[in-house]
Write a protein that holds these residues in place. Structure first.
Motif, PDB file in Angstrom:
ATOM      1  N   UNK A  23       0.238   6.293 -14.499  1.00 19.76           N
ATOM      2  CA  UNK A  23      -0.209   7.397 -13.641  1.00 19.76           C
ATOM      3  C   UNK A  23       0.859   7.889 -12.662  1.00 19.76           C
ATOM      4  N   UNK A  24       2.067   7.291 -12.753  1.00 16.11           N
ATOM      5  CA  UNK A  24       3.217   7.711 -11.941  1.00 16.11           C
ATOM      6  C   UNK A  24       2.980   7.561 -10.442  1.00 16.11           C
ATOM      7  N   UNK A  25       2.142   6.578 -10.071  1.00 11.00           N
ATOM      8  CA  UNK A  25       1.931   6.314  -8.649  1.00 11.00           C
ATOM      9  C   UNK A  25       3.079   5.463  -8.112  1.00 11.00           C
ATOM     10  N   UNK A  26       3.555   5.811  -6.940  1.00 12.47           N
ATOM     11  CA  UNK A  26       4.695   5.128  -6.323  1.00 12.47           C
ATOM     12  C   UNK A  26       4.218   3.825  -5.687  1.00 12.47           C
ATOM     13  N   UNK A  27       4.889   2.742  -6.044  1.00 13.13           N
ATOM     14  CA  UNK A  27       4.496   1.438  -5.499  1.00 13.13           C
ATOM     15  C   UNK A  27       5.585   0.829  -4.611  1.00 13.13           C
ATOM     16  N   UNK A  28       6.852   1.200  -4.842  1.00 18.17           N
ATOM     17  CA  UNK A  28       7.940   0.703  -4.006  1.00 18.17           C
ATOM     18  C   UNK A  28       9.003   1.774  -3.870  1.00 18.17           C
ATOM     19  N   UNK A  29       9.828   1.630  -2.829  1.00 19.33           N
ATOM     20  CA  UNK A  29      10.863   2.622  -2.559  1.00 19.33           C
ATOM     21  C   UNK A  29      11.910   2.003  -1.648  1.00 19.33           C
ATOM     22  N   UNK A  30      13.068   2.646  -1.589  1.00 24.01           N
ATOM     23  CA  UNK A  30      14.082   2.190  -0.635  1.00 24.01           C
ATOM     24  C   UNK A  30      14.216   3.202   0.502  1.00 24.01           C
ATOM     25  N   UNK A  31      15.082   2.880   1.458  1.00 22.02           N
ATOM     26  CA  UNK A  31      15.226   3.722   2.649  1.00 22.02           C
ATOM     27  C   UNK A  31      15.740   5.115   2.274  1.00 22.02           C
TER      28      UNK A  31
END
Length: 210
Positions: A23-31
């Motif tokens: 579903x292309x949901x964002x679960x992690x990311x960087x600064x």
């Protein structure tokens, strides 16, 4: 080791997102990703990746993911524009874990590259203008004249007629001999300006001889 990896990803200059593949949901990311998207973590968590792009790019990106990117296979690169008008290169890589597939998304800001490209394009245009321009009068020189004739000939092959007029300044040598070459140059500039003032948008005037 995991903490070191997280620190490395957070220090990475490109934005990095990890999404649920289905579903292309964002679960992690960087600064860097948060900075590029211009949002806080609370606004990012659980959102869908496509919503952070302009509408046209959103549809194209989703279509390309479905059509070209198989689970755990291949890499997709796509130039797009974020919702805040930042141009980015998007790299998408499926990552197969034990029982699920995630999508690693790398966002690279293309603004510096595009700015450099615009600068280079301006310099090239200026260089081309200088190559084809007579330094004294600002008219086309012989090289510019040849380019103009080539363009007119292409149009003529499509049925658009053109005319060529060749003019000369009478007794110009007398001007140089009597008043000096500096005044002769001024005379050339005056004639050039008067000719240029009469041009239509599609016309061209050149200094072909001396």
């Amino acid at each position: 080791a995991l903490q070191r990896l997280r620190s490395l990803v957070d220090a990475w200059p490109d934005g990095v997102l990890i999404c649920d593949y289905d579903n292309l949901r964002i679960v992690e990311w960087n600064i860097a990703a948060r900075r590029l998207l211009g949002t806080q973590a609370s606004s990012l968590e659980g959102t869908r990746l496509p919503q952070w792009f302009l509408s046209n790019d959103r549809r194209t990106l989703q279509r390309r993911i479905r059509a070209e990117l198989g689970e755990g296979d291949g890499t997709l690169r796509h130039n797009a524009t974020l919702h805040n008008d930042t141009p980015v290169e998007v790299t998408l890589v499926p990552m197969q874990d034990a029982d699920e597939t995630s999508l690693i998304v790398v966002l690279r800001d293309r603004s510096p590259y595009l700015q450099h490209l615009r600068t280079v394009t301006r310099k090239l245009a200026r260089a081309e203008e200088m190559i084809s321009q007579d330094a004294l009068t600002g008219l086309l020189n012989r090289f510019g004249f040849k380019q103009a004739i080539d363009e007119f000939m292409v149009e003529a092959e499509r049925g658009v007629p053109f005319a060529l007029l060749i003019a000369d300044i009478d007794h110009f040598k007398d001007i140089n001999d009597t008043y000096g070459h500096q005044l002769g140059d001024e005379a050339l500039k005056i004639v050039a300006n008067r000719l240029a003032e009469q041009l239509r948008d599609g016309d061209a005037v050149a200094r072909y001889g001396g």
